[in-house]
Design an enzyme around this catalytic site. Structure first.
Site, PDB file in Angstrom:
ATOM      1  N   ARG A  36      26.203   8.215  31.672  1.00  0.00           N
ATOM      2  CA  ARG A  36      27.042   9.409  31.536  1.00  0.00           C
ATOM      3  C   ARG A  36      27.400   9.890  32.935  1.00  0.00           C
ATOM      4  O   ARG A  36      26.929   9.328  33.919  1.00  0.00           O
ATOM      5  CB  ARG A  36      26.315  10.503  30.740  1.00  0.00           C
ATOM      6  CG  ARG A  36      25.099  11.066  31.440  1.00  0.00           C
ATOM      7  CD  ARG A  36      24.454  12.193  30.619  1.00  0.00           C
ATOM      8  NE  ARG A  36      23.331  12.786  31.325  1.00  0.00           N
ATOM      9  CZ  ARG A  36      22.490  13.655  30.780  1.00  0.00           C
ATOM     10  NH1 ARG A  36      22.623  14.028  29.518  1.00  0.00           N
ATOM     11  NH2 ARG A  36      21.506  14.169  31.479  1.00  0.00           N
ATOM     12  N   ASN A  45      28.904  19.488  31.480  1.00  0.00           N
ATOM     13  CA  ASN A  45      27.449  19.564  31.364  1.00  0.00           C
ATOM     14  C   ASN A  45      26.816  19.330  32.724  1.00  0.00           C
ATOM     15  O   ASN A  45      27.126  18.332  33.387  1.00  0.00           O
ATOM     16  CB  ASN A  45      26.938  18.496  30.388  1.00  0.00           C
ATOM     17  CG  ASN A  45      25.483  18.707  30.006  1.00  0.00           C
ATOM     18  OD1 ASN A  45      25.134  19.752  29.463  1.00  0.00           O
ATOM     19  ND2 ASN A  45      24.637  17.740  30.310  1.00  0.00           N
ATOM     20  N   GLU A  46      26.004  20.271  33.158  1.00  0.00           N
ATOM     21  CA  GLU A  46      25.212  20.085  34.379  1.00  0.00           C
ATOM     22  C   GLU A  46      26.025  19.461  35.509  1.00  0.00           C
ATOM     23  O   GLU A  46      25.714  18.368  35.982  1.00  0.00           O
ATOM     24  CB  GLU A  46      23.967  19.254  34.078  1.00  0.00           C
ATOM     25  CG  GLU A  46      23.021  19.931  33.104  1.00  0.00           C
ATOM     26  CD  GLU A  46      21.674  19.241  32.979  1.00  0.00           C
ATOM     27  OE1 GLU A  46      21.603  18.022  33.178  1.00  0.00           O
ATOM     28  OE2 GLU A  46      20.690  19.937  32.659  1.00  0.00           O
ATOM     29  N   GLU A  66      19.081  25.127  27.820  1.00  0.00           N
ATOM     30  CA  GLU A  66      18.264  23.974  27.442  1.00  0.00           C
ATOM     31  C   GLU A  66      16.843  24.152  27.957  1.00  0.00           C
ATOM     32  O   GLU A  66      16.635  24.499  29.115  1.00  0.00           O
ATOM     33  CB  GLU A  66      18.795  22.683  28.071  1.00  0.00           C
ATOM     34  CG  GLU A  66      20.116  22.202  27.557  1.00  0.00           C
ATOM     35  CD  GLU A  66      20.525  20.893  28.237  1.00  0.00           C
ATOM     36  OE1 GLU A  66      19.641  20.157  28.723  1.00  0.00           O
ATOM     37  OE2 GLU A  66      21.727  20.622  28.303  1.00  0.00           O
ATOM     38  N   TRP A 116      12.248  11.769  31.137  1.00  0.00           N
ATOM     39  CA  TRP A 116      12.862  11.296  32.377  1.00  0.00           C
ATOM     40  C   TRP A 116      11.955  11.412  33.587  1.00  0.00           C
ATOM     41  O   TRP A 116      12.363  11.088  34.692  1.00  0.00           O
ATOM     42  CB  TRP A 116      14.204  11.989  32.616  1.00  0.00           C
ATOM     43  CG  TRP A 116      14.245  13.457  32.276  1.00  0.00           C
ATOM     44  CD1 TRP A 116      14.738  14.011  31.123  1.00  0.00           C
ATOM     45  CD2 TRP A 116      13.773  14.553  33.077  1.00  0.00           C
ATOM     46  NE1 TRP A 116      14.616  15.382  31.157  1.00  0.00           N
ATOM     47  CE2 TRP A 116      14.027  15.751  32.344  1.00  0.00           C
ATOM     48  CE3 TRP A 116      13.174  14.656  34.334  1.00  0.00           C
ATOM     49  CZ2 TRP A 116      13.703  17.016  32.831  1.00  0.00           C
ATOM     50  CZ3 TRP A 116      12.852  15.915  34.817  1.00  0.00           C
ATOM     51  CH2 TRP A 116      13.122  17.075  34.064  1.00  0.00           C
ATOM     52  N   GLU A 166      17.743   8.736  25.382  1.00  0.00           N
ATOM     53  CA  GLU A 166      16.823   9.861  25.219  1.00  0.00           C
ATOM     54  C   GLU A 166      16.045   9.808  23.902  1.00  0.00           C
ATOM     55  O   GLU A 166      15.614  10.832  23.397  1.00  0.00           O
ATOM     56  CB  GLU A 166      17.587  11.174  25.386  1.00  0.00           C
ATOM     57  CG  GLU A 166      18.042  11.311  26.834  1.00  0.00           C
ATOM     58  CD  GLU A 166      18.829  12.560  27.136  1.00  0.00           C
ATOM     59  OE1 GLU A 166      18.733  13.015  28.298  1.00  0.00           O
ATOM     60  OE2 GLU A 166      19.541  13.059  26.268  1.00  0.00           O
ATOM     61  N   PHE A 207      13.145   8.993  23.388  1.00  0.00           N
ATOM     62  CA  PHE A 207      11.768   9.476  23.510  1.00  0.00           C
ATOM     63  C   PHE A 207      11.681  10.884  24.087  1.00  0.00           C
ATOM     64  O   PHE A 207      10.647  11.290  24.610  1.00  0.00           O
ATOM     65  CB  PHE A 207      10.915   8.478  24.302  1.00  0.00           C
ATOM     66  CG  PHE A 207      10.765   7.172  23.573  1.00  0.00           C
ATOM     67  CD1 PHE A 207      10.133   7.123  22.339  1.00  0.00           C
ATOM     68  CD2 PHE A 207      11.300   5.992  24.100  1.00  0.00           C
ATOM     69  CE1 PHE A 207      10.020   5.923  21.644  1.00  0.00           C
ATOM     70  CE2 PHE A 207      11.195   4.802  23.412  1.00  0.00           C
ATOM     71  CZ  PHE A 207      10.550   4.764  22.171  1.00  0.00           C
ATOM     72  N   HIS A 208      12.788  11.621  24.009  1.00  0.00           N
ATOM     73  CA  HIS A 208      12.783  13.023  24.434  1.00  0.00           C
ATOM     74  C   HIS A 208      12.428  13.876  23.212  1.00  0.00           C
ATOM     75  O   HIS A 208      12.917  13.624  22.113  1.00  0.00           O
ATOM     76  CB  HIS A 208      14.172  13.396  24.953  1.00  0.00           C
ATOM     77  CG  HIS A 208      14.224  14.682  25.715  1.00  0.00           C
ATOM     78  ND1 HIS A 208      14.068  15.912  25.118  1.00  0.00           N
ATOM     79  CD2 HIS A 208      14.427  14.922  27.031  1.00  0.00           C
ATOM     80  CE1 HIS A 208      14.176  16.854  26.046  1.00  0.00           C
ATOM     81  NE2 HIS A 208      14.392  16.294  27.219  1.00  0.00           N
TER      82      HIS A 208
HETATM   83  C1  GAL Z   1      19.686  17.810  30.511  1.00  0.00           C
HETATM   84  C2  GAL Z   1      20.986  17.445  29.843  1.00  0.00           C
HETATM   85  C3  GAL Z   1      20.804  17.078  28.406  1.00  0.00           C
HETATM   86  C4  GAL Z   1      19.621  16.166  28.248  1.00  0.00           C
HETATM   87  C5  GAL Z   1      18.397  16.848  28.806  1.00  0.00           C
HETATM   88  C6  GAL Z   1      17.139  16.048  28.665  1.00  0.00           C
HETATM   89  O1  GAL Z   1      19.753  17.491  31.840  1.00  0.00           O
HETATM   90  O2  GAL Z   1      21.932  18.477  29.954  1.00  0.00           O
HETATM   91  O3  GAL Z   1      21.971  16.450  27.935  1.00  0.00           O
HETATM   92  O4  GAL Z   1      19.876  14.987  28.935  1.00  0.00           O
HETATM   93  O5  GAL Z   1      18.584  17.086  30.160  1.00  0.00           O
HETATM   94  O6  GAL Z   1      16.047  16.697  29.249  1.00  0.00           O
END
Ligand code: GAL
Ligand code: ZN
Length: 669
Positions: free
Chosen positions: A120, A158-159, A312, A320, A360, A362-363
């Site tokens: 991304r 985003n970010e 978030e 990560w 993601e 495993f998030h």
């Molecule tokens: C943020 C992001 C999200 C997701 C999240 C995971 O940096 O905006 O899309 O990737 O982290 O922790």
């Protein structure tokens, strides 16, 4: 855009109270799951979801095509469930077809290597092709959902943080520089290009600081940081303006990443209607509670004291870090309420339902792979429900008498390569000075270097290596006017061009501090120090300075080596005020002592008289929040009869807080 716009979260919380929810990515799920999602969301008290952040390829499956049908159904479903939508522009992740057809939209790193699709964020912020495509989908999204009952907030991109070194970016950099300097002579002067034969004879020669044989020009690099932040901001503004034109009453935000170096959040926040942030405290970091509090206070500062949104956070582990510690039971609530206590009106998660595929998978999420009948989801649900009872906190301010100065230009300038020590870091210094305030339950506003300081009893400047003349003059005037100022080391060193200020340092603050220095001396190991009033010995590390008092009182001195007997901490009574200068990095207990003395000078006390270690105390509006981040049960005396809004219990005297417990206390007579 014309006229001031109402900033803050009130348009979102009106009629809804505190916001609770998360990123919702229904495109990853068959539609049968959506109805269950909506029901579970309602059950959990979810009233805001962020939709569509990564949906560009779904909305525009091939160049110019549009597929809004699925999103129509999601929007209608949410409207029917009474859940507001924070609708994202999907431009953080262009579809593969864009990079395939137009590879020039893909960013180049400093070595000229292209970053490809398959992940991304693969876009060049200055690419007109990317811009046109992005605005195209944004325009259609705005047209399609203008007036939709679910649409409450726009989430742009985003970010933001992408950087590109391509030729198009180089030309945009030149244009930016031309606007900044007017002419090449001024640029050559600012960049100090007589050094190492770097003089530019034409604009076309100027490049981003690409990979070079040796250290690059620090002012070129500083301007590059400024430009990169501005280039992204320019793109944000372009999307925002499209949205505002179509939906003037829907507020616009983009999610920050806390203390994130590439984006000068002071400049960005001024351009959005609502400030929002993504925050992922590391469960393995013992300083995480204070670090997080600092970031929350920064968000409140960025919002001009108004409420902000925690866009978030993770319900459990992220995926990560190399080794991802889970959040123990109670932790998600504790962390979420911490943000609420520090000014957030919305507490949202990444993400609603855990992905089964993709990077993601495993998030953690609000609904884990194991489903809703789980410890984690029960905690999410309980937390969402309890927020219904805290609605009175929405919109309330967090009053503070202490300001902590933090600026991005300083951060960029301080950390250029080729400095005396790479161990002196702007964000770490900010945390070091913030920590003792946090430990005492003293509320702090984080402010930019050009802030109006008059209303504060104490101003803390952990580091201001780069300082503009007018900002140094304002700090000096603040002290003369009766304020208490604390300044950390290696401050007042360069001007906004990054040129070292001649004379004894910190030249522009010398009069205010009543002291000056002549050598910066990075330390090999620990440096011994002692309080001169008999307060005992302490150690310092990393950094020392050869200082001379010029009216200030040396409060602490170095005890060993070449600096023995020279001042380590100085206190200056100047005009009606007091200025402290700390010429080293004292061990935390010693810095806490400096701050305790400065607080006494300023007449500032913490929210409660005695705060046990690990307990955080902060007042929001009428409510005193006590949060136990420690591993032991703590007892805290709020000093009077209080009702705990979380339990309804009314008590006189000390409150008992097991580990990870929170109290939200309101005075009762
Ligand atoms: C943020 C992001 C999200 C997701 C999240 C995971 O940096 O905006 O899309 O990737 O982290 O922790
Ligand atoms: Zn580029």
């Amino acid at each position: 855009m014309s006229g001031p716009r109402p900033r803050g979260t009130h348009r979102l919380t009106a009629g809804r109270g505190l916001l609770f929810g998360g990123d919702y990515n229904p495109e990853q799920w068959p539609e049968e799951v959506w109805a269950e999602d909506a029901a579970l969301m309602r059950d959990a008290g979810v009233n805001l979801v962020t939709v569509g952040v990564f949906s560009w390829a779904r909305l525009e499956p091939e160049p110019g095509a549009r597929d809004f049908g699925w999103l129509d159904r999601v929007m209608d479903l949410m409207a029917g469930a009474g859940i507001a939508v924070d609708l994202a522009t999907p431009t953080a992740s262009p579809p593969p077809w864009l990079g395939h057809l137009r590879p020039e939209t893909l960013p180049l790193d400093a070595s000229g290597h292209r970053l490809w699709y398959g992940s991304r964020n693969q876009f060049c912020p200055s690419s007109p092709v990317y811009r046109e495509r992005a605005l195209g989908i944004v325009r259609d999204l705005a047209a399609r959902y203008a007036g939709h009952p679910a649409l409450a907030l726009w989430h742009v991109g985003n970010e933001y943080g992408q950087v590109c070194h391509c030729d198009v970016s180089a030309q945009a950099f030149r244009d930016w520089l031309e606007r900044r300097y007017g002419g090449l002579d001024a640029l050559n002067a600012a960049w100090g290009t007589t050094f190492w034969s770097q003089r530019y004879s034409g604009w076309a020669e100027i490049l981003p600081p690409r990979r070079a044989p040796y250290l690059v020009n620090p002012t070129q690099s500083l301007d590059w940081w400024r430009f990169c932040s501005d280039a992204l901001l320019d793109h944000f503004r372009a999307e925002r303006d499209v949205l505002r034109e179509r939906t003037p009453d829907v507020p616009v935000t983009t999610n920050f990443m806390g203390l994130f170096k590439p984006v000068d959040a002071w400049r960005w926040a001024a351009e959005e209607d609502v400030v929002s942030n993504d925050c992922y405290p590391d469960p393995g970091d013992p300083l995480a509670p204070a670090r997080t509090a600092l970031v929350h206070d920064l968000m409140r500062g960025l919002a001009g004291g108004r409420p902000w949104l925690l866009m978030e956070q993770a319900a459990g582990a992220v995926n990560w870090r190399p080794h991802n510690l889970p959040k123990p039971p109670g932790q998600l609530r504790l962390e979420s309420l911490q943000a609420l206590a520090r000014g957030a009106d919305g507490l949202c998660y990444f993400q609603w339902r855990a992905s089964r595929f993709g990077a993601e998978r495993f998030h953690s999420a609000m609904v884990p792979h194991a489903g809703p009948d789980t410890r984690l989801h029960r905690e999410v649900r309980a937390h969402g429900r309890e927020l219904r009872g805290l609605g009175e906190v929405a919109g309330q301010p967090v009053p503070a008498r202490v300001a902590l100065v933090f600026g991005w230009e300083n951060w960029w300038a301080l950390e250029e390569p080729g400095r005396p020590s790479d161990r002196l870091r702007a964000d770490e210094q900010a945390l070091a000075y913030y920590l003792p305030l946090w430990e005492r339950g003293v509320s702090v506003d984080v402010v930019p270097p050009d802030a109006e300081l008059g209303g504060y009893a104490l101003v803390v400047v952990p580091n201001l290596f780069l300082v503009a003349d007018r900002d140094a003059a304002a700090l000096t005037a603040y002290v003369r006017g009766g304020g208490v100022l604390v300044v950390g080391p290696f401050s007042g060193v360069v001007d906004p061009d990054g040129h070292v200020r001649a004379g004894r340092f910190p030249a522009p603050l010398r009069a205010a501090l009543g002291a000056s220095g002549e050598e910066w001396l990075p330390a090999a190991g620990e440096a011994g120090c002692r309080w001169r009033d008999g307060g005992g010995a302490f150690t310092a590390r990393t950094w020392t300075e050869l200082m001379t008092a010029e009216g200030a009182e040396p409060v602490a001195e170095f005890t060993g080596g070449d600096l023995a007997g020279r001042p380590a901490v100085l206190r200056h009574r100047a005009g009606g005020g007091t200025a402290w200068y700390v010429a080293t990095l004292p061990e935390p207990a010693a810095l806490a002592e400096v701050m305790a003395r400065a607080l006494a000078d300023a007449g500032v006390r913490g929210e409660v008289a005695e705060l046990p270690a690990g307990v955080e105390a902060v007042r929001r509006g009428e409510v005193l929040f006590l949060l136990n981040h420690g591993t032991a049960t703590a007892r805290v005396d709020p000093g009077g009869r209080c009702e705990d809004l979380l339990t309804g219990a009314v008590a006189d005297g000390p409150v008992t807080l097991p580990p990870r417990a929170v109290a939200a206390l309101r005075r009762r007579t």
